[in-house]
Design a protein around this motif. Sequence first.
Motif, PDB file in Angstrom:
ATOM      1  N   ASP A  29       0.814  -1.214   0.000  1.00  0.00           N
ATOM      2  CA  ASP A  29       0.000   0.000   0.000  1.00  0.00           C
ATOM      3  C   ASP A  29       0.849   1.266   0.000  1.00  0.00           C
ATOM      4  N   LYS A  30       1.996   1.239   0.683  1.00  0.00           N
ATOM      5  CA  LYS A  30       2.865   2.423   0.704  1.00  0.00           C
ATOM      6  C   LYS A  30       3.347   2.754  -0.705  1.00  0.00           C
ATOM      7  N   VAL A  31       3.732   1.742  -1.437  1.00  0.00           N
ATOM      8  CA  VAL A  31       4.176   1.944  -2.817  1.00  0.00           C
ATOM      9  C   VAL A  31       3.039   2.511  -3.657  1.00  0.00           C
ATOM     10  N   ASN A  32       1.854   1.964  -3.510  1.00  0.00           N
ATOM     11  CA  ASN A  32       0.718   2.407  -4.316  1.00  0.00           C
ATOM     12  C   ASN A  32       0.354   3.861  -4.026  1.00  0.00           C
ATOM     13  N   LEU A  33       0.487   4.282  -2.777  1.00  0.00           N
ATOM     14  CA  LEU A  33       0.211   5.668  -2.434  1.00  0.00           C
ATOM     15  C   LEU A  33       1.247   6.613  -3.041  1.00  0.00           C
ATOM     16  N   VAL A  34       2.512   6.236  -2.944  1.00  0.00           N
ATOM     17  CA  VAL A  34       3.573   7.086  -3.497  1.00  0.00           C
ATOM     18  C   VAL A  34       3.425   7.204  -5.012  1.00  0.00           C
ATOM     19  N   VAL A  35       3.187   6.087  -5.672  1.00  0.00           N
ATOM     20  CA  VAL A  35       3.014   6.098  -7.131  1.00  0.00           C
ATOM     21  C   VAL A  35       1.831   6.983  -7.522  1.00  0.00           C
ATOM     22  N   SER A  36       0.735   6.862  -6.793  1.00  0.00           N
ATOM     23  CA  SER A  36      -0.461   7.657  -7.088  1.00  0.00           C
ATOM     24  C   SER A  36      -0.179   9.142  -6.951  1.00  0.00           C
ATOM     25  N   LEU A  37       0.482   9.507  -5.862  1.00  0.00           N
ATOM     26  CA  LEU A  37       0.773  10.921  -5.613  1.00  0.00           C
ATOM     27  C   LEU A  37       1.709  11.493  -6.676  1.00  0.00           C
ATOM     28  N   LEU A  38       2.752  10.753  -7.025  1.00  0.00           N
ATOM     29  CA  LEU A  38       3.682  11.225  -8.048  1.00  0.00           C
ATOM     30  C   LEU A  38       2.997  11.333  -9.411  1.00  0.00           C
ATOM     31  N   ALA A  39       2.193  10.338  -9.740  1.00  0.00           N
ATOM     32  CA  ALA A  39       1.518  10.345 -11.046  1.00  0.00           C
ATOM     33  C   ALA A  39       0.630  11.573 -11.203  1.00  0.00           C
ATOM     34  N   LYS A  40      -0.073  11.921 -10.136  1.00  0.00           N
ATOM     35  CA  LYS A  40      -1.029  13.025 -10.214  1.00  0.00           C
ATOM     36  C   LYS A  40      -0.331  14.383 -10.106  1.00  0.00           C
ATOM     37  N   THR A  41       0.577  14.525  -9.118  1.00  0.00           N
ATOM     38  CA  THR A  41       1.135  15.854  -8.843  1.00  0.00           C
ATOM     39  C   THR A  41       2.340  16.203  -9.712  1.00  0.00           C
ATOM     40  N   GLU A  42       3.175  15.219 -10.032  1.00  0.00           N
ATOM     41  CA  GLU A  42       4.386  15.489 -10.792  1.00  0.00           C
ATOM     42  C   GLU A  42       4.200  15.338 -12.299  1.00  0.00           C
ATOM     43  N   PHE A  43       3.262  14.473 -12.702  1.00  0.00           N
ATOM     44  CA  PHE A  43       3.117  14.179 -14.127  1.00  0.00           C
ATOM     45  C   PHE A  43       1.728  14.504 -14.675  1.00  0.00           C
ATOM     46  N   GLY A  44       0.815  14.909 -13.822  1.00  0.00           N
ATOM     47  CA  GLY A  44      -0.505  15.343 -14.273  1.00  0.00           C
ATOM     48  C   GLY A  44      -1.311  14.277 -14.980  1.00  0.00           C
ATOM     49  N   PHE A  78      -6.419   6.362   0.921  1.00  0.00           N
ATOM     50  CA  PHE A  78      -6.523   6.363  -0.537  1.00  0.00           C
ATOM     51  C   PHE A  78      -7.589   7.350  -0.998  1.00  0.00           C
ATOM     52  N   THR A  79      -7.224   8.625  -0.949  1.00  0.00           N
ATOM     53  CA  THR A  79      -8.147   9.702  -1.278  1.00  0.00           C
ATOM     54  C   THR A  79      -7.512  10.615  -2.327  1.00  0.00           C
ATOM     55  N   GLU A  80      -8.258  11.646  -2.699  1.00  0.00           N
ATOM     56  CA  GLU A  80      -7.775  12.618  -3.673  1.00  0.00           C
ATOM     57  C   GLU A  80      -6.511  13.316  -3.173  1.00  0.00           C
ATOM     58  N   ALA A  81      -6.379  13.436  -1.854  1.00  0.00           N
ATOM     59  CA  ALA A  81      -5.190  14.094  -1.298  1.00  0.00           C
ATOM     60  C   ALA A  81      -3.912  13.348  -1.664  1.00  0.00           C
ATOM     61  N   TRP A  82      -4.019  12.048  -1.902  1.00  0.00           N
ATOM     62  CA  TRP A  82      -2.869  11.242  -2.317  1.00  0.00           C
ATOM     63  C   TRP A  82      -2.880  10.988  -3.824  1.00  0.00           C
ATOM     64  N   GLY A  83      -3.718  11.713  -4.549  1.00  0.00           N
ATOM     65  CA  GLY A  83      -3.743  11.587  -6.000  1.00  0.00           C
ATOM     66  C   GLY A  83      -4.609  10.461  -6.521  1.00  0.00           C
ATOM     67  N   VAL A  84      -5.375   9.802  -5.651  1.00  0.00           N
ATOM     68  CA  VAL A  84      -6.171   8.638  -6.041  1.00  0.00           C
ATOM     69  C   VAL A  84      -7.548   9.078  -6.535  1.00  0.00           C
ATOM     70  N   ASP A  85      -7.881   8.704  -7.763  1.00  0.00           N
ATOM     71  CA  ASP A  85      -9.220   8.958  -8.289  1.00  0.00           C
ATOM     72  C   ASP A  85     -10.166   7.802  -7.984  1.00  0.00           C
ATOM     73  N   ILE A  86      -9.663   6.586  -8.121  1.00  0.00           N
ATOM     74  CA  ILE A  86     -10.473   5.392  -7.833  1.00  0.00           C
ATOM     75  C   ILE A  86      -9.635   4.448  -6.989  1.00  0.00           C
ATOM     76  N   ALA A  87     -10.173   4.057  -5.841  1.00  0.00           N
ATOM     77  CA  ALA A  87      -9.487   3.113  -4.959  1.00  0.00           C
ATOM     78  C   ALA A  87     -10.208   1.769  -5.015  1.00  0.00           C
ATOM     79  N   VAL A  88      -9.458   0.729  -5.277  1.00  0.00           N
ATOM     80  CA  VAL A  88     -10.029  -0.613  -5.381  1.00  0.00           C
ATOM     81  C   VAL A  88      -9.485  -1.455  -4.239  1.00  0.00           C
ATOM     82  N   SER A  89     -10.362  -1.807  -3.317  1.00  0.00           N
ATOM     83  CA  SER A  89      -9.968  -2.600  -2.160  1.00  0.00           C
ATOM     84  C   SER A  89     -10.272  -4.067  -2.434  1.00  0.00           C
TER      85      SER A  89
END
Length: 220
Positions: A75-90, A107-118
């Motif tokens: 989950d830590k990896v998925n959060l970091v990837v999500s945040l970088l994808a959204k904030t650094e690469f748009g 797993f919210t918009e604050a971390w760059g997540v549009d859809i969270a799949v549990s």
Amino acid sequence: MRVAIAGAGAVGRSIAEELLSNGHEVLLIDKSPREIKLDELPGAEWLLADACEIASLEDAGLERFHVVVAASGDDKVNLVVSLLAKTEFGVPRVVARINLPKNEWLFTEAWGVDIAVSTPRLMSALIEEAVTPSELVPLLAFPSSNANLVSIMLDDGAPWVGVPSAAVPLPADTALVAIVRRGSVVVPSDKTSLAAGDELLFVTTEAVEEELSELLTGEG
């Protein structure tokens, strides 16, 4: 559509296989050489790299992708990837896999997540649906919009069997998006009548889920 998948394990490869079969372009990113299996998915691009590093994502040209899927088992990896994808690469759309239910709140918009799949929640929902098919079952949350995808199966005694779907007075912020009928997907129209055994898929909000359940089951 161009899709980058961070995490080339069994889940990531399964997603890639489905996307490739539907004609999409797919890039799989993983830092483990044992997960790079070119023969399994010859139609995909592969990148041996750490998706948590900006330099790796720059090498991948992540800004060119329409969707990023953070599909690792961490989950830590998925959060970091999500945040970088959204904030650094748009990246316009970011989908993230949740492995541990206790981490869902992150797993919210604050971390760059549009859809969270549990995965655990989906499995639980499917079990609930199998055991109690006539009850409203949450399937998927959309953190960026505060909306949920829910399902319910109409039994023989449901009050709206035989009634056109457009005539059902749905609560505010609720839309019937699909009907699964005898293994096929039906897109509801003004002429579509509901039938016993239909599985109805709604996008709605948590605030009106109880009202929706009572409406469809006639209970309450």
